[in-house]
Structure formats: structure tokens, C-alpha cells
Design an enzyme around this catalytic site. Structure first.
Site, PDB file in Angstrom:
ATOM      1  N   GLU A 213      95.587  50.940  76.496  1.00  0.00           N
ATOM      2  CA  GLU A 213      94.213  50.521  75.993  1.00  0.00           C
ATOM      3  C   GLU A 213      94.547  49.129  75.263  1.00  0.00           C
ATOM      4  OE1 GLU A 213      91.727  52.772  73.672  1.00  0.00           O
ATOM      5  OE2 GLU A 213      91.484  54.570  75.398  1.00  0.00           O
TER       6      GLU A 213
ATOM      7  N   LYS B  52      94.877  46.643  72.348  1.00  0.00           N
ATOM      8  CA  LYS B  52      94.735  46.725  70.913  1.00  0.00           C
ATOM      9  C   LYS B  52      93.758  45.656  70.543  1.00  0.00           C
ATOM     10  CE  LYS B  52      97.528  48.070  66.930  1.00  0.00           C
ATOM     11  NZ  LYS B  52      97.167  47.369  65.904  1.00  0.00           N
TER      12      LYS B  52
ATOM     13  N   ARG C  24      88.719  48.770  62.268  1.00  0.00           N
ATOM     14  CA  ARG C  24      88.245  50.177  62.816  1.00  0.00           C
ATOM     15  C   ARG C  24      87.066  50.621  62.243  1.00  0.00           C
ATOM     16  NH1 ARG C  24      92.843  54.578  63.654  1.00  0.00           N
ATOM     17  NH2 ARG C  24      91.570  56.347  64.873  1.00  0.00           N
TER      18      ARG C  24
ATOM     19  N   ARG D 241      99.732  60.359  61.918  1.00  0.00           N
ATOM     20  CA  ARG D 241     100.446  59.434  62.814  1.00  0.00           C
ATOM     21  C   ARG D 241     101.276  60.000  63.745  1.00  0.00           C
ATOM     22  NH1 ARG D 241     100.948  54.212  62.318  1.00  0.00           N
ATOM     23  NH2 ARG D 241     100.016  53.882  60.117  1.00  0.00           N
TER      24      ARG D 241
ATOM     25  N   LYS E 226     101.794  52.199  69.644  1.00  0.00           N
ATOM     26  CA  LYS E 226     101.297  50.876  69.816  1.00  0.00           C
ATOM     27  C   LYS E 226     102.537  49.933  70.306  1.00  0.00           C
ATOM     28  CE  LYS E 226     101.547  50.242  64.746  1.00  0.00           C
ATOM     29  NZ  LYS E 226     100.811  50.152  63.579  1.00  0.00           N
TER      30      LYS E 226
HETATM   31  P1  ATP Z   1      98.163  47.874  62.307  1.00  0.00           P
HETATM   32  O1  ATP Z   1      98.530  47.102  61.315  1.00  0.00           O
HETATM   33  O2  ATP Z   1      99.046  47.667  63.527  1.00  0.00           O
HETATM   34  O3  ATP Z   1      96.696  47.641  63.121  1.00  0.00           O
HETATM   35  P2  ATP Z   1      97.289  50.511  61.389  1.00  0.00           P
HETATM   36  O4  ATP Z   1      98.538  51.160  60.530  1.00  0.00           O
HETATM   37  O5  ATP Z   1      95.997  50.040  60.893  1.00  0.00           O
HETATM   38  O6  ATP Z   1      98.302  49.328  62.408  1.00  0.00           O
HETATM   39  P3  ATP Z   1      97.934  52.200  63.692  1.00  0.00           P
HETATM   40  O7  ATP Z   1      97.242  53.558  63.965  1.00  0.00           O
HETATM   41  O8  ATP Z   1      99.366  52.333  63.337  1.00  0.00           O
HETATM   42  O9  ATP Z   1      97.153  51.576  62.625  1.00  0.00           O
HETATM   43  O10 ATP Z   1      97.474  51.262  64.847  1.00  0.00           O
HETATM   44  C1  ATP Z   1      96.436  51.426  65.440  1.00  0.00           C
HETATM   45  C2  ATP Z   1      95.423  50.532  65.080  1.00  0.00           C
HETATM   46  O11 ATP Z   1      94.808  49.830  66.063  1.00  0.00           O
HETATM   47  C3  ATP Z   1      93.883  51.471  64.681  1.00  0.00           C
HETATM   48  O12 ATP Z   1      93.834  51.966  63.425  1.00  0.00           O
HETATM   49  C4  ATP Z   1      92.791  50.530  64.977  1.00  0.00           C
HETATM   50  O13 ATP Z   1      92.317  49.959  63.953  1.00  0.00           O
HETATM   51  C5  ATP Z   1      93.511  49.490  65.936  1.00  0.00           C
HETATM   52  N1  ATP Z   1      93.025  49.877  67.235  1.00  0.00           N
HETATM   53  C6  ATP Z   1      92.631  48.459  68.269  1.00  0.00           C
HETATM   54  N2  ATP Z   1      92.555  48.987  69.145  1.00  0.00           N
HETATM   55  C7  ATP Z   1      92.498  50.222  69.495  1.00  0.00           C
HETATM   56  C8  ATP Z   1      92.283  51.122  70.778  1.00  0.00           C
HETATM   57  N3  ATP Z   1      92.075  50.913  71.828  1.00  0.00           N
HETATM   58  N4  ATP Z   1      92.673  52.709  70.211  1.00  0.00           N
HETATM   59  C9  ATP Z   1      93.166  52.951  69.235  1.00  0.00           C
HETATM   60  N5  ATP Z   1      93.276  52.013  68.233  1.00  0.00           N
HETATM   61  C10 ATP Z   1      93.180  50.790  68.272  1.00  0.00           C
END
Ligand code: ATP
Length: 589
Positions: free
Chosen positions: A250, A252, A257, A420, A426
Site C-alpha cells: 500500500e 505510505k 493518521r 508494532r 514499512k
Molecule cells: P513513521 O514515522 O514512519 O510514519 P510511525 O512510527 O508513525 O512511523 P509506523 O507504524 O512505523 O508509524 O508507520 C506506519 C505509519 O504510516 C502509520 O502510523 C500511518 O500513519 C502511516 N501510513 C500511511 N499510509 C499507510 C497505509 N497505507 N497503511 C498503514 N499505515 C500508513
């Protein structure tokens, strides 16, 4: 239950830094607590009245408390203030003044957990004209009936400084032992917590209905679910290998979020940190209400700003301008319109979907949405071949995304609330260029500045998070990358988090001039990860008596306000990054 009992346990908890001892104290406290007071005890333990997502603040200024204490102790406000300046802790000042107060002149009623909680609750909800007087009156009544020890903790709670360092997981352990006999009951309790984000509520369910009640725990629309998070890997090949050869890639999206709770009557929006942000994004709430065809649903997506003229996605910093606003919200919604890309459904028409496999959830999501200009479903392509995944990565980046989230498509691909894990991996652009990813680090201390920085901080002591130990481990001193005005502002910004000693959940060999409660998250770039005998991140994991450190760390200018301290880069991730770096160096050699 008498409040003094709680105050005594607080005192004992404060005296220990050992998690096991803390758990034992909590187990005993929980067992002694009447069932109808258990949720209040759980909230008070963490210096709260409600779960964080309700955003209820006690809102008592230090000045107000000083006024109330002065009246009760028959001293001048100046004197109380002077003592506070010396002790640095209003709790200690109140304890001392109550010890000196003539006991004979006042009639006391014993405080109970409920009377203290309810009084604080009234204070938290006091609003409008006369509310300041009401708050002082209520505080006075509490302090009048308080013993010195009770007064110490009431004062700290009042000004938001009750910091016993009791982590959520320690409370869950204690509930498991108290109600289930041992830690084996922790799993269903943790799941209940992940599905409700409300420890007090989970405690009241287990107290009322026992473990059987927790096993049947239900999602409530309106109570946020703790978000599922990704692991990371640096190459398409490794990602597909980890996922057993196939994954759903998917896009990103690089935005905010959002977890949307939708009923026929209302919509609630929660951020990644589970703050209620409905009022900040009324446009998103309206759009979702119109677009989602379901009686009740909980869906998740990434909200991003779009260029009104070109329709292009704009970087994260643009949508960030809409966070935390209280005024001109509709005007901002017009100036910075957003699109939400939905990527999951967690609850649908009375049914919990978190245990449904990913592909099925995606099907459900597609069924309930009528895509429109501002509400879309995240782009998704199933991939089996690393080259195809690379190509998708390029496409995602070209369209303004950060990279990909590659998702497990097996029958086991549930929604792991609050975890997690490897079901989502990712893949970010920065790895491709073989430049290290940035770190999200938490300031846990600071060193006094010299020369041009005299009076401010010279450097911050930054930490990663170790979720296994529930501790913060140091990774670097950070002094570069700050704008001059940011640097000058730092002491003021960090003031609310200043504490006298190392926080119980901080693991540091260094002794900075100031200590902080782990609270903020800053994005930090660096040139290299090195071994270090001075920092505790990943201690002993690579080499005995060595931790990891960053070489040439610099602040990127990005305050990760969307992250809580426990969302920081973990020590395990840092260790993995160090290993990757070693491999890379070896390959180049
Ligand atoms: P980052 O700083 O890389 O955004 P994070 O710690 O906020 O990381 P992670 O779970 O590591 O969060 O990375 C996934 C994040 O990416 C999710 O929290 C979400 O906000 C975002 N995101 C964007 N597109 C998607 C998607 N298609 N599916 C899931 N998460 C997504």
C-alpha cells in the site's frame, strides 16, 4: 477506601525503582480496593481522572494552589511561594506546611479515594465566571482535611506533577496477578486495553465481571483502539522474504493518521496518539459521515493536505498547521483542504473486525465507501517479486508518498491493536538511497549552555525507548540543528517536564544538569551509529559493556508532536540499524 491508604502506597512506590517491587505494591493495593473504586484508583495512580483520549485536564495553576495552601496554613502566599522555589516541588512544600499547621483549630473529615477523586472531578469541570473561586474553595476543602502525606500527593496531582512512573503495562501485570493469580491473565487484559485505551475501564470490567468479562471484552464506538504499527526493513527482497514471498503493497501517505468512529449520529476522530481531534477537522468528519455507508464503523486512514490548484499531495508539514488550532478552523479547512486515504476497518455494524484477516477487512472497506475527491481508499497492489515492489516504491514516491507499507495477506493477518509487528512492514525512500533513516528521540535531560548559550541549554540528552524494559535509554547528546530562537525557547518549553532527579524509567550513565520527564519527541538525523561505553541504548547487545551512540546527530527541525515518548525509535530498531550499517560497510569493503 481511605485516601491515606493510597497516599501510603504512593509513598512506597516512589521509594522504589524496581518494577517487581512496584508490581507487588500494586497487586496488594488492587486487592484491597473495593470494586467500585478500582477505576478511580487506577486513574489516580497515573495522576489522571480519565483516559487520555478524553483530554480532561485538571487545569490548576501553581499560583492557585499556592493561594489555597497559604489560606489553609495561615501563611502568606509569598512565604509559600518562597518555600516552593527552594524545594522545587509543591508537594513537599504542602507536606511541610501541613505538618506545621496547628491541628487543633480545624475539624477534619477523613478523605476517601472517592471524595478526593470527585472533588478533583468538580475542579476539572469548573468553567465560566466564578470558576477560579470555586476551584480554590474545593482545593481548600481537600487540603483542610488532608494529613501532610495526603497533602503532598494531592498537591502534586493538582498541578499535574504526580509522577510515580507507573507504566500502563505494570498496572496490567498487577491486575492480572490480583484477579487471575498470576501474569498469565495479562494477555486478555492487554487486549482489552488495546481495544479501549482506557485502563480504568479495563480495571472496572475485570473487577466486576472477572477474567471471563475481560475475555468477552467488546469494542465501544467512541473509545479509540490503540493503533497497529509497522516494523521496517531496508530492501524489497527482505520484505517479501519476511512475508513468505507475497505481500500487499500500500502507498505510505505522509500525513496524519486518523481513526474515525462513525455512528448514525456522530463522528469522532482520533489522532495516532489517540487525542480527540474532531474539532480540528470538522471537514473530515463531515466527509466521512457522507461517504461511509454503514450504521456504525471504525475506520483508519491517513489524512494529507492537497494543493487546491494542482491536487498534488503536500508534505506532512502542511497538514500539521491544522493541528492544535482553536480558532478560524473552518477558514483553515478551506485554505488547507485535506484528503483522507482509508486503509483499514476495525469495526463494522456491531462486529469487531480486528481478528478478521487483512484481505477480508480491505474488501469490507471497499464495500462501505463511495470514493470521492476527498475520501479515497489507499492504493494497493499485491506483489510477489522484489523488482515489482521496487517499481511500486518508485511510483509511490513519484506521487508524493513516503514509500510503501507492505502488508501480510495470510489468514493470520489480524489487526494487532497497540503492537508494532511484522504483519505490516514499512519501506521508506531514505533506505533506498542508503542514507540512514532519521531517529525519533526523547529528551530526558539537558546540559547547561556556555558562551553564547549561557542561560539556555548547551545540549539535550536524547533517548530511544525500550518497550521490553519500559525504559528510556540514552543514544546521544544533541546540540546542533536548532534555530537560535528555538534554543532560547528550550528551557521554557521543557519547564513543565523538569524534575529534580532522573525519571524512574530513564536508564542513563550520564549525569546531565537537568532531568526531564520523557515527554517530547524530536526527529534527529545522524551520520553513523557507533558503539559507546557512555550510552545505554541496546546495552550489551552488540558488545559487552557497550551501548550505541549517534555520530554527528542534528535536529531536523521536526518536532514530532504526533508522537508520544513511547512512540520514539526503539533500542531494538537502533540495534537493527547498527547491524545493517555494519553489513553495508562490509559489502562496500
Ligand atoms: P513513521 O514515522 O514512519 O510514519 P510511525 O512510527 O508513525 O512511523 P509506523 O507504524 O512505523 O508509524 O508507520 C506506519 C505509519 O504510516 C502509520 O502510523 C500511518 O500513519 C502511516 N501510513 C500511511 N499510509 C499507510 C497505509 N497505507 N497503511 C498503514 N499505515 C500508513
Amino acid at each position: 477506601m481511605k485516601y491515606v491508604k493510597l497516599a501510603e502506597v504512593f509513598d512506597e512506590i516512589e521509594a522504589t525503582s524496581k518494577r517487581l517491587e512496584m508490581t507487588d505494591l500494586l497487586v496488594k493495593l488492587i486487592k484491597d480496593t473495593p470494586r467500585d473504586e478500582i477505576s478511580k484508583v487506577v486513574y489516580l495512580l497515573q495522576g489522571k481522572l480519565y483516559p487520555d483520549y478524553l483530554g480532561v485536564e485538571l487545569g490548576i495553576a501553581e499560583k492557585l494552589l499556592i493561594k489555597a495552601v497559604a489560606e489553609i496554613a495561615g501563611k502568606s502566599e509569598n512565604l509559600v511561594d518562597g518555600d516552593f522555589k527552594k524545594s522545587g516541588d509543591l508537594g513537599l512544600t504542602v507536606e511541610k506546611l501541613l505538618q506545621r499547621k496547628s491541628q487543633a483549630t480545624l475539624v477534619k473529615r477523613p478523605l476517601t479515594v472517592s471524595s478526593v477523586y470527585d472533588t478533583f472531578d468538580k475542579i476539572a469541570h469548573a468553567a465560566g465566571s466564578g470558576s477560579v473561586d470555586l476551584k480554590i474553595r474545593l482545593l481548600r476543602s481537600l487540603l483542610n482535611d488532608a494529613s501532610p502525606l495526603e497533602g503532598k500527593f494531592i498537591a502534586r496531582m493538582a498541578v499535574g506533577k504526580l509522577r510515580l512512573g507507573v507504566a500502563d503495562m505494570t498496572v496490567l501485570d498487577a491486575l492480572a496477578i490480583a484477579y487471575g493469580g498470576d501474569k498469565s491473565a495479562r494477555e486478555p487484559l492487554e487486549r482489552a486495553y488495546n481495544l479501549s485505551s482506557d485502563l480504568g475501564y479495563v480495571a472496572s470490567v475485570v473487577a466486576k465481571d472477572g477474567l471471563a468479562g475481560v475475555e468477552k471484552f467488546k469494542i465501544t464506538v467512541g473509545r479509540p483502539i490503540r493503533p497497529m504499527l509497522c516494523e521496517r526493513l531496508p530492501s524489497a527482497r527482505e520484505i517479501l522474504e519476511k512475508l513468505g514471498g507475497t505481500g500487499a503493497a500500500e502507498y505510505k501517505y505522509d500525513g496524519l493518521r486518523v481513526q474515525a468512529h462513525i455512528t448514525s449520529k456522530e463522528v469522532h476522530l482520533f489522532s495516532r496518539r489517540l487525542e480527540n481531534i474532531t474539532d480540528q477537522f470538522p471537514d473530515v468528519a463531515r466527509l466521512l459521515k457522507k461517504t461511509i455507508k454503514a450504521k456504525e464503523a471504525i475506520v483508519e486512514g491517513e489524512c494529507i493536505a492537497v494543493d487546491i490548484h494542482t491536487g498534488d499531495m503536500l508534505p506532512f508539514q502542511v497538514i500539521s498547521q491544522r493541528r492544535g488550532r482553536k480558532h478560524e478552523i473552518e477558514k483553515m479547512a478551506e485554505e488547507i483542504p485535506v484528503t483522507i486515504f482509508l486503509f483499514d476497518v476495525l469495526y463494522l455494524n456491531g462486529k469487531d473486525q480486528t481478528l478478521t484477516p487483512y484481505l477480508e477487512r480491505r474488501k469490507q472497506l471497499l464495500k462501505i465507501i463511495e470514493p470521492s475527491e476527498h475520501v479515497k481508499v489507499a492504493e494497493q497492489v499485491e506483489a510477489r517479486d522484489p523488482d515489482r515492489l521496487e517499481q511500486l516504491m518508485d511510483e509511490a514516491v513519484a506521487s508524493g508518498c513516503e514509500g510503501l507499507v507492505v502488508k501480510n495477506t495470510s489468514e493470520q493477518s489480524v489487526y494487532q491493536a497497540g503492537a508494532r509487528g511484522w504483519l505490516w512492514i514499512k519501506y521508506k525512500r531514505s533506505y533506498k538511497a542508503e542514507v540512514q533513516d532519521t531517529f525519533d528521540l526523547v529528551p530526558i535531560g539537558a546540559f547547561a549552555g556556555r558562551g553564547r548559550r549561557a542561560g539556555s541549554y548547551g545540549a539535550l540528552l536524547m533517548a530511544v525507548y525500550n518497550p521490553k524494559e519500559e525504559a528510556f535509554e540514552t543514544l546521544c547528546k544533541l546540540g546542533s540543528g536548532f534555530k537560535d530562537e528555538d534554543l532560547l525557547n528550550l528551557p521554557k518549553m521543557m519547564q513543565p517536564y523538569l524534575i529534580k532527579q532522573k525519571h524512574p524509567r530513564v536508564n542513563s550513565l550520564m549525569q546531565p544538569d537537568f532531568w526531564f520527564v520523557p515527554s517530547m519527541v524530536l526527529e534527529v538525523a545522524a551520520d553513523e551509529i557507533t558503539l559507546s561505553p557512555m550510552h545505554t541504548c541496546g546495552w550489551g547487545l552488540i558488545r559487552p559493556r557497550s551501548g550505541l551512540a549517534l555520530r554527528f546527530p542534528r535536529f531536523t527541525g521536526n518536532w514530532r508532536k504526533d508522537k508520544g515518548p513511547e512512540d520514539a525509535t526503539t533500542s531494538q530498531e537502533s540495534v537493527e540499524m547498527y547491524r545493517k550499517q555494519l553489513k553495508q560497510i562490509e559489502a562496500e569493503a
